[in-house]
Write an enzyme that holds these catalytic residues in place. Structure first.
Site, PDB file in Angstrom:
ATOM      1  N   ILE A  56      -2.600  -0.117  -6.406  1.00 38.49           N
ATOM      2  CA  ILE A  56      -3.028  -0.266  -5.015  1.00 38.49           C
ATOM      3  C   ILE A  56      -2.736  -1.660  -4.466  1.00 38.49           C
ATOM      4  O   ILE A  56      -2.520  -1.829  -3.269  1.00 38.49           O
ATOM      5  CB  ILE A  56      -4.522   0.119  -4.854  1.00 38.49           C
ATOM      6  CG1 ILE A  56      -4.837   0.416  -3.388  1.00 38.49           C
ATOM      7  CG2 ILE A  56      -5.433  -0.956  -5.440  1.00 38.49           C
ATOM      8  CD1 ILE A  56      -6.130   1.156  -3.171  1.00 38.49           C
TER       9      ILE A  56
ATOM     10  N   VAL B 156     -10.083  -1.237 -10.524  1.00 41.93           N
ATOM     11  CA  VAL B 156      -9.497  -1.526  -9.212  1.00 41.93           C
ATOM     12  C   VAL B 156     -10.101  -2.807  -8.632  1.00 41.93           C
ATOM     13  O   VAL B 156      -9.391  -3.651  -8.083  1.00 41.93           O
ATOM     14  CB  VAL B 156      -9.721  -0.331  -8.245  1.00 41.93           C
ATOM     15  CG1 VAL B 156      -9.359  -0.699  -6.822  1.00 41.93           C
ATOM     16  CG2 VAL B 156      -8.907   0.871  -8.702  1.00 41.93           C
ATOM     17  N   ASP B 157     -11.400  -2.961  -8.744  1.00 41.12           N
ATOM     18  CA  ASP B 157     -12.097  -4.126  -8.207  1.00 41.12           C
ATOM     19  C   ASP B 157     -11.512  -5.421  -8.778  1.00 41.12           C
ATOM     20  O   ASP B 157     -11.168  -6.344  -8.037  1.00 41.12           O
ATOM     21  CB  ASP B 157     -13.584  -4.001  -8.530  1.00 41.12           C
ATOM     22  CG  ASP B 157     -14.462  -5.018  -7.817  1.00 41.12           C
ATOM     23  OD1 ASP B 157     -14.015  -5.627  -6.833  1.00 41.12           O
ATOM     24  OD2 ASP B 157     -15.621  -5.179  -8.249  1.00 41.12           O
TER      25      ASP B 157
ATOM     26  N   VAL C 211     -15.511   4.812 -14.504  1.00 45.47           N
ATOM     27  CA  VAL C 211     -16.738   4.283 -15.102  1.00 45.47           C
ATOM     28  C   VAL C 211     -18.009   4.702 -14.362  1.00 45.47           C
ATOM     29  O   VAL C 211     -19.092   4.648 -14.941  1.00 45.47           O
ATOM     30  CB  VAL C 211     -16.707   2.745 -15.265  1.00 45.47           C
ATOM     31  CG1 VAL C 211     -15.605   2.319 -16.200  1.00 45.47           C
ATOM     32  CG2 VAL C 211     -16.611   2.043 -13.941  1.00 45.47           C
ATOM     33  N   TYR C 212     -17.905   5.121 -13.090  1.00 45.91           N
ATOM     34  CA  TYR C 212     -19.081   5.574 -12.364  1.00 45.91           C
ATOM     35  C   TYR C 212     -19.373   7.054 -12.581  1.00 45.91           C
ATOM     36  O   TYR C 212     -20.336   7.591 -12.046  1.00 45.91           O
ATOM     37  CB  TYR C 212     -18.978   5.244 -10.887  1.00 45.91           C
ATOM     38  CG  TYR C 212     -19.348   3.797 -10.552  1.00 45.91           C
ATOM     39  CD1 TYR C 212     -19.435   2.817 -11.533  1.00 45.91           C
ATOM     40  CD2 TYR C 212     -19.617   3.425  -9.255  1.00 45.91           C
ATOM     41  CE1 TYR C 212     -19.776   1.518 -11.234  1.00 45.91           C
ATOM     42  CE2 TYR C 212     -19.965   2.116  -8.940  1.00 45.91           C
ATOM     43  CZ  TYR C 212     -20.053   1.169  -9.941  1.00 45.91           C
ATOM     44  OH  TYR C 212     -20.400  -0.122  -9.631  1.00 45.91           O
TER      45      TYR C 212
END
Length: 178
Positions: A11, A33-34, A126-127
């Site tokens: 991204i 991603v974070d 992971v969530y």
């Protein structure tokens, strides 16, 4: 109606007006991603997020909400929209909270006059949300956004694997009746 695209990729390499960060509530970076977005954007992003935490978001960003920052070192992007997915492992199991991540991110991007956006699989991984559920909610939000007058022209869902992209492509086909 605009385009909805499903791609496998990174991204941080997208050339769009807005990328969406699957952030944690602290907004201070993390994994997946974070972490990739924070590394690519550079230290100015962390500084802006710290300012947000010390001013308007002292308790962090709640699940489903969205906030925009600059994109800094990600030169092909104008803004980063941060949203926090609900964490199923922590008992946050309402799919409407997850749906709000997508709809609020899209609405915020439109308010910034964005014409293109790249969005990851918020909440998958992971969530604890499965790709089928996430894809269904995300595609619904994208279609609703594109029905709006002045909606975003190009919505790209950027997935991290071929398997995930295949699930999302099937969800898109299902929603488009093909």
């Amino acid at each position: 109606m605009g385009k909805i695209e499903i791609v496998e990729g990174d991204i941080t390499r997208e050339k769009v007006d807005v990328i969406v960060n699957a952030a944690n509530s602290s907004l201070l970076g993390g994994g997946g991603v974070d972490g990739a977005i924070h590394r690519a954007a550079g230290p100015e992003l962390l500084a802006e997020c710290r300012d947000l935490r010390s001013s308007t978001l002292p308790d962090g960003l709640p699940p489903g909400d969205a906030i925009a920052t600059g994109a800094y070192e990600i030169k092909k992007v104008k803004w980063i929209v941060h949203t926090v997915g609900p964490n199923r492992h922590a008992g946050q199991t309402d799919p409407q909270d997850l749906a709000r991540c997508f709809s609020n991110s899209l609405h915020l991007a439109r308010s910034l006059s964005a014409r293109s956006i790249a969005i990851p699989a918020i909440g998958a991984g992971v969530y604890g949300w499965d790709h089928e559920t996430v894809a269904d909610l995300a595609i619904r939000a994208a279609l609703a956004e594109q029905r709006e007058r002045g909606g975003i022209d190009r919505i790209r869902f950027v997935l991290f694997s071929k398997d995930a992209a295949a699930i999302w492509s099937q969800a898109k086909l299902t929603h488009l009746g093909r």
